[in-house]
Scaffold this active site. Structure first.
Site, PDB file in Angstrom:
ATOM      1  N   GLY A  11       0.803  -1.192  -0.040  1.00  0.00           N
ATOM      2  CA  GLY A  11       0.080  -0.076   0.141  1.00  0.00           C
ATOM      3  C   GLY A  11       0.643   1.187  -0.038  1.00  0.00           C
ATOM      4  N   PHE A  12       0.457   2.389   0.197  1.00  0.00           N
ATOM      5  CA  PHE A  12       0.999   3.711   0.170  1.00  0.00           C
ATOM      6  C   PHE A  12       2.028   3.833   1.204  1.00  0.00           C
ATOM      7  N   ILE A  13       1.612   3.813   2.392  1.00  0.00           N
ATOM      8  CA  ILE A  13       2.560   4.186   3.592  1.00  0.00           C
ATOM      9  C   ILE A  13       3.588   2.891   3.756  1.00  0.00           C
ATOM     10  N   THR A 126      -3.855   5.538  13.804  1.00  0.00           N
ATOM     11  CA  THR A 126      -4.315   6.962  13.033  1.00  0.00           C
ATOM     12  C   THR A 126      -4.580   7.918  14.001  1.00  0.00           C
ATOM     13  N   ASP A 127      -4.433   9.156  13.807  1.00  0.00           N
ATOM     14  CA  ASP A 127      -5.070  10.304  14.743  1.00  0.00           C
ATOM     15  C   ASP A 127      -6.431  10.266  14.836  1.00  0.00           C
ATOM     16  N   GLU A 128      -7.077   9.557  13.936  1.00  0.00           N
ATOM     17  CA  GLU A 128      -8.423   9.482  13.966  1.00  0.00           C
ATOM     18  C   GLU A 128      -9.165   8.689  15.146  1.00  0.00           C
ATOM     19  N   TYR A 150     -14.410   3.556  10.058  1.00  0.00           N
ATOM     20  CA  TYR A 150     -12.935   3.276   9.796  1.00  0.00           C
ATOM     21  C   TYR A 150     -12.207   3.616  11.373  1.00  0.00           C
ATOM     22  N   ALA A 152     -13.235   3.627  14.078  1.00  0.00           N
ATOM     23  CA  ALA A 152     -13.723   2.728  15.388  1.00  0.00           C
ATOM     24  C   ALA A 152     -13.124   1.556  14.955  1.00  0.00           C
ATOM     25  N   LYS A 154     -10.005   0.972  13.617  1.00  0.00           N
ATOM     26  CA  LYS A 154      -8.685   1.085  14.016  1.00  0.00           C
ATOM     27  C   LYS A 154      -8.521   1.240  15.449  1.00  0.00           C
ATOM     28  N   ASN A 179      -2.504  12.736   8.694  1.00  0.00           N
ATOM     29  CA  ASN A 179      -2.836  12.629   7.286  1.00  0.00           C
ATOM     30  C   ASN A 179      -1.681  12.677   6.502  1.00  0.00           C
ATOM     31  N   LEU A 190      -7.509  12.786  -0.534  1.00  0.00           N
ATOM     32  CA  LEU A 190      -7.609  14.268  -0.898  1.00  0.00           C
ATOM     33  C   LEU A 190      -6.719  14.822  -2.070  1.00  0.00           C
ATOM     34  N   ASN A 249      -8.978  22.477   4.632  1.00  0.00           N
ATOM     35  CA  ASN A 249      -8.964  21.811   3.224  1.00  0.00           C
ATOM     36  C   ASN A 249      -8.975  22.914   2.094  1.00  0.00           C
TER      37      ASN A 249
HETATM   38  P1  NAD Z   1      -3.433   1.686   1.926  1.00  0.00           P
HETATM   39  O1  NAD Z   1      -4.925   1.826   1.593  1.00  0.00           O
HETATM   40  O2  NAD Z   1      -2.829   2.455   0.699  1.00  0.00           O
HETATM   41  O3  NAD Z   1      -2.837   0.313   1.729  1.00  0.00           O
HETATM   42  C1  NAD Z   1      -3.323  -0.746   2.453  1.00  0.00           C
HETATM   43  C2  NAD Z   1      -2.581  -1.988   2.139  1.00  0.00           C
HETATM   44  O4  NAD Z   1      -3.311  -3.141   3.143  1.00  0.00           O
HETATM   45  C3  NAD Z   1      -3.081  -2.437   0.729  1.00  0.00           C
HETATM   46  O5  NAD Z   1      -1.612  -2.719   0.184  1.00  0.00           O
HETATM   47  C4  NAD Z   1      -3.867  -3.387   0.892  1.00  0.00           C
HETATM   48  O6  NAD Z   1      -3.752  -4.415  -0.299  1.00  0.00           O
HETATM   49  C5  NAD Z   1      -3.481  -4.138   2.267  1.00  0.00           C
HETATM   50  N1  NAD Z   1      -4.657  -4.913   2.718  1.00  0.00           N
HETATM   51  C6  NAD Z   1      -5.651  -4.569   3.310  1.00  0.00           C
HETATM   52  N2  NAD Z   1      -6.642  -5.650   3.650  1.00  0.00           N
HETATM   53  C7  NAD Z   1      -5.618  -6.240   3.872  1.00  0.00           C
HETATM   54  C8  NAD Z   1      -5.737  -7.882   4.488  1.00  0.00           C
HETATM   55  N3  NAD Z   1      -7.050  -8.241   4.855  1.00  0.00           N
HETATM   56  N4  NAD Z   1      -4.591  -8.532   4.459  1.00  0.00           N
HETATM   57  C9  NAD Z   1      -3.494  -8.338   4.216  1.00  0.00           C
HETATM   58  N5  NAD Z   1      -3.350  -7.136   3.247  1.00  0.00           N
HETATM   59  C10 NAD Z   1      -4.437  -6.250   3.265  1.00  0.00           C
HETATM   60  O7  NAD Z   1      -3.307   2.441   3.179  1.00  0.00           O
HETATM   61  P2  NAD Z   1      -2.163   3.571   3.928  1.00  0.00           P
HETATM   62  O8  NAD Z   1      -2.720   4.989   3.574  1.00  0.00           O
HETATM   63  O9  NAD Z   1      -0.924   3.007   3.185  1.00  0.00           O
HETATM   64  O10 NAD Z   1      -2.226   3.112   5.084  1.00  0.00           O
HETATM   65  C11 NAD Z   1      -1.526   2.216   5.928  1.00  0.00           C
HETATM   66  C12 NAD Z   1      -1.837   2.219   7.428  1.00  0.00           C
HETATM   67  O11 NAD Z   1      -1.487   3.452   7.950  1.00  0.00           O
HETATM   68  C13 NAD Z   1      -3.316   1.833   7.754  1.00  0.00           C
HETATM   69  O12 NAD Z   1      -3.091   0.917   8.768  1.00  0.00           O
HETATM   70  C14 NAD Z   1      -3.729   3.051   8.015  1.00  0.00           C
HETATM   71  O13 NAD Z   1      -4.873   2.978   9.053  1.00  0.00           O
HETATM   72  C15 NAD Z   1      -2.646   4.007   8.588  1.00  0.00           C
HETATM   73  N6  NAD Z   1      -2.819   5.368   8.468  1.00  0.00           N
HETATM   74  C16 NAD Z   1      -2.906   6.144   7.099  1.00  0.00           C
HETATM   75  C17 NAD Z   1      -2.739   7.309   7.240  1.00  0.00           C
HETATM   76  C18 NAD Z   1      -3.075   8.137   5.890  1.00  0.00           C
HETATM   77  O14 NAD Z   1      -3.068   9.200   5.758  1.00  0.00           O
HETATM   78  N7  NAD Z   1      -2.997   7.387   4.626  1.00  0.00           N
HETATM   79  C19 NAD Z   1      -2.613   8.282   8.293  1.00  0.00           C
HETATM   80  C20 NAD Z   1      -2.479   7.506   9.525  1.00  0.00           C
HETATM   81  C21 NAD Z   1      -2.409   6.126   9.648  1.00  0.00           C
HETATM   82  O1  DAU Z   2      -5.847  11.433   9.735  1.00  0.00           O
HETATM   83  C1  DAU Z   2      -5.481  10.095   9.327  1.00  0.00           C
HETATM   84  C2  DAU Z   2      -6.178   9.440   8.367  1.00  0.00           C
HETATM   85  O2  DAU Z   2      -6.197  10.662   7.020  1.00  0.00           O
HETATM   86  C3  DAU Z   2      -6.026   8.172   7.904  1.00  0.00           C
HETATM   87  O3  DAU Z   2      -6.111   7.477   9.245  1.00  0.00           O
HETATM   88  C4  DAU Z   2      -6.751   7.724   6.874  1.00  0.00           C
HETATM   89  O4  DAU Z   2      -6.392   6.492   6.440  1.00  0.00           O
HETATM   90  C5  DAU Z   2      -6.711   8.538   5.697  1.00  0.00           C
HETATM   91  O5  DAU Z   2      -7.599   8.182   4.750  1.00  0.00           O
HETATM   92  C6  DAU Z   2      -7.020   9.923   6.032  1.00  0.00           C
HETATM   93  O6  DAU Z   2      -8.199  10.238   6.558  1.00  0.00           O
HETATM   94  P1  DAU Z   2      -9.231  11.661   6.031  1.00  0.00           P
HETATM   95  O7  DAU Z   2     -10.581  11.284   5.938  1.00  0.00           O
HETATM   96  O8  DAU Z   2      -8.773  12.861   6.748  1.00  0.00           O
HETATM   97  O9  DAU Z   2      -8.384  11.819   4.641  1.00  0.00           O
HETATM   98  P2  DAU Z   2      -9.292  12.010   3.115  1.00  0.00           P
HETATM   99  O10 DAU Z   2      -7.926  12.161   2.019  1.00  0.00           O
HETATM  100  O11 DAU Z   2     -10.157  11.118   2.945  1.00  0.00           O
HETATM  101  O12 DAU Z   2      -9.731  13.549   3.361  1.00  0.00           O
HETATM  102  C7  DAU Z   2      -8.983  14.597   3.685  1.00  0.00           C
HETATM  103  C8  DAU Z   2      -9.937  15.919   4.027  1.00  0.00           C
HETATM  104  O13 DAU Z   2     -10.567  16.195   2.578  1.00  0.00           O
HETATM  105  C9  DAU Z   2     -11.231  15.295   4.722  1.00  0.00           C
HETATM  106  O14 DAU Z   2     -11.548  16.693   5.832  1.00  0.00           O
HETATM  107  C10 DAU Z   2     -12.278  15.165   3.933  1.00  0.00           C
HETATM  108  C11 DAU Z   2     -12.012  16.066   2.651  1.00  0.00           C
HETATM  109  N1  DAU Z   2     -12.188  15.697   1.226  1.00  0.00           N
HETATM  110  C12 DAU Z   2     -11.820  14.246   0.972  1.00  0.00           C
HETATM  111  C13 DAU Z   2     -12.178  13.822  -0.194  1.00  0.00           C
HETATM  112  C14 DAU Z   2     -11.445  12.494  -0.701  1.00  0.00           C
HETATM  113  C15 DAU Z   2     -13.068  16.327   0.625  1.00  0.00           C
HETATM  114  O15 DAU Z   2     -13.420  17.448   0.992  1.00  0.00           O
HETATM  115  N2  DAU Z   2     -13.457  15.736  -0.779  1.00  0.00           N
HETATM  116  C16 DAU Z   2     -12.954  14.851  -0.934  1.00  0.00           C
HETATM  117  O16 DAU Z   2     -13.389  14.264  -2.243  1.00  0.00           O
END
Ligand code: NAD
Ligand code: DAU
Length: 344
Positions: A11-13, A126-128, A150, A152, A154, A179, A190, A249
């Site tokens: 995945g991403f991170i 996550t901070d959520e 989501y 809940a 986490k 984020n 976003l 935002n």
């Molecule tokens: P992402 O959605 O990009 O990647 C998730 C990865 O997990 C994917 O590669 C997917 O294939 C894999 N996956 C999903 N379900 C699975 C399963 N059942 N078994 C094995 N693999 C599985 O997510 P991300 O944005 O990289 O987030 C990674 C972690 O960081 C998550 O736990 C998320 O809650 C946390 N996080 C994300 C953010 C953010 O802003 N993106 C911020 C804080 C914390």
């Molecule tokens: O805070 C950490 C979290 O950040 C992670 O745990 C999550 O995995 C990650 O998805 C992210 O959650 P958010 O809901 O904050 O991210 P998102 O990119 O979906 O939205 C960021 C902000 O932008 C939020 O206030 C909603 C707003 N938004 C998002 C989308 C996709 C819009 O206004 N329009 C949109 O189309």
């Protein structure tokens, strides 16, 4: 520590963490274990495809047999769990997979860690989990107040981790990131969503009044924060990883459009996300006290990220087909039809 199982590493991170660990610590073996859901992408691991200290296993963290087999085959001694359903809007449409992966999947990993015996288990959270923080900054001892399915799920995963530490003495560390943005982020979140839509001259659906606040963290700073907590964190503790770049935002949207040289008329105010948290903000002094520091300033990081999306259409164009278009229709068709222009 010899062999780290990185779940969700495609995945991403997770992939940023895998790329970092594989290149920084050639003496370690990194095993990426990923189900390859819609968000998992082996293209994210292309930069390390020939690394001799990396292996990939396709598997589900909620599948106990597959998890056990992988722990045994690779003699896993450390787990870093990134695997999750991670998008809030999808959790509102369909919470089911969130419970299976973010709760049951964490339990399965912990249970196998307990039976097999491991050194350290890092849960990426996550901070959520702190919920809507209208003022001030969350610290690690604050109560959980999650507001979306989501968040809940986490928070529930974290509680399982805590219980395995207290009851079975597993060495655990939790990280709570803010984020995150950067290269290789699935274009539903976003910044990559708005960037790729703006490049195609399509509308940017801003939820509600666009005055919600998020704290933006570059993916490489997040990945190094998780690595720092893995290497230096105290067992049983949680660590906030914050960008300390709180932005509204609408401000982020306007900045993104101006960097890309696109017009603000692309902005559409659409009906809000249900249960939308207004503000996230964390204090990250605890991880800084262990020596972690950020390398990216938000505006520079955003510029570099937008350049990456401009230069890597091969990566995101093929994602924005099939399932993605179906999700886009469910999430945005009605909202955009009810949306208002920035001028009205
Ligand atoms: P992402 O959605 O990009 O990647 C998730 C990865 O997990 C994917 O590669 C997917 O294939 C894999 N996956 C999903 N379900 C699975 C399963 N059942 N078994 C094995 N693999 C599985 O997510 P991300 O944005 O990289 O987030 C990674 C972690 O960081 C998550 O736990 C998320 O809650 C946390 N996080 C994300 C953010 C953010 O802003 N993106 C911020 C804080 C914390
Ligand atoms: O805070 C950490 C979290 O950040 C992670 O745990 C999550 O995995 C990650 O998805 C992210 O959650 P958010 O809901 O904050 O991210 P998102 O990119 O979906 O939205 C960021 C902000 O932008 C939020 O206030 C909603 C707003 N938004 C998002 C989308 C996709 C819009 O206004 N329009 C949109 O189309």
């Amino acid at each position: 520590m010899k062999t780290i199982l990185v779940t969700g590493g495609a995945g991403f991170i997770g992939s940023a963490f895998v790329r970092h660990m594989v290149t920084t610590y050639p003496e370690l073996t990194i095993v990426t274990y990923d189900k390859l859901t819609y968000a998992g992408n082996l293209d994210n691991l292309l930069p390390i495809k020939d690394a001799p200290n990396h292996a990939f296993v396709r598997g589900d963290i909620a599948d106990h047999e597959a998890v056990r087999e992988t722990f045994q085959r690779y003699s896993v001694d450390t787990v870093v769990n990134f695997a999750a359903e991670s998008h809030v809007d999808r959790s509102i449409l369909d919470p089911d997979a969130f419970i299976r992966t973010d709760v049951i999947g964490v339990y399965v990993l912990l249970e196998e860690a307990r039976r097999h015996g491991i050194g350290r288990f890092v849960q990426v959270s996550t901070d959520e989990v702190y919920g809507d923080v209208r003022e001030g900054f969350s610290v690690e001892t604050d109560p959980f107040m999650p507001n979306s399915p989501y968040a809940a799920s986490k928070a529930s995963g974290e509680l399982m981790v805590r219980s395995y530490h207290v009851t079975y003495g597993i060495d655990t560390v939790v990280t709570r990131g803010s984020n995150t943005y950067g290269p290789y982020q699935y274009p539903e979140k976003l910044i990559p969503f708005f960037a790729t839509e703006a490049l195609d001259g399509r509308p940017l659906p801003v939820y509600g009044d666009g005055q919600q606040v998020r704290d933006w963290l570059h993916v490489d700073d997040h990945a190094r924060g998780v690595a720092h907590a893995l290497l230096h964190g105290k067992s049983g503790e949680a660590y906030n990883i914050a960008g300390e770049a709180l932005r509204v935002n609408l401000e982020v949207t306007r900045l993104l459009l101006s960097i890309l040289g696109k017009d603000e008329s692309l902005i559409k105010f659409v009906p809000d996300r249900p249960g939308h948290d207004r503000r996230y903000a964390m204090n990250c002094d605890k991880l800084k006290a262990l020596g972690w520091e950020r390398r990216y300033d938000f505006e520079d990081g955003l510029r570099a990220t937008l350049t990456w999306y401009q230069e890597n259409e091969w990566w995101w164009r093929k994602i924005k087909t099939g399932e993605y278009l179906e999700y886009y229709r469910r999430q945005y068709a009605e909202r955009l039809a009810a949306g208002q222009d920035v001028s009205s």
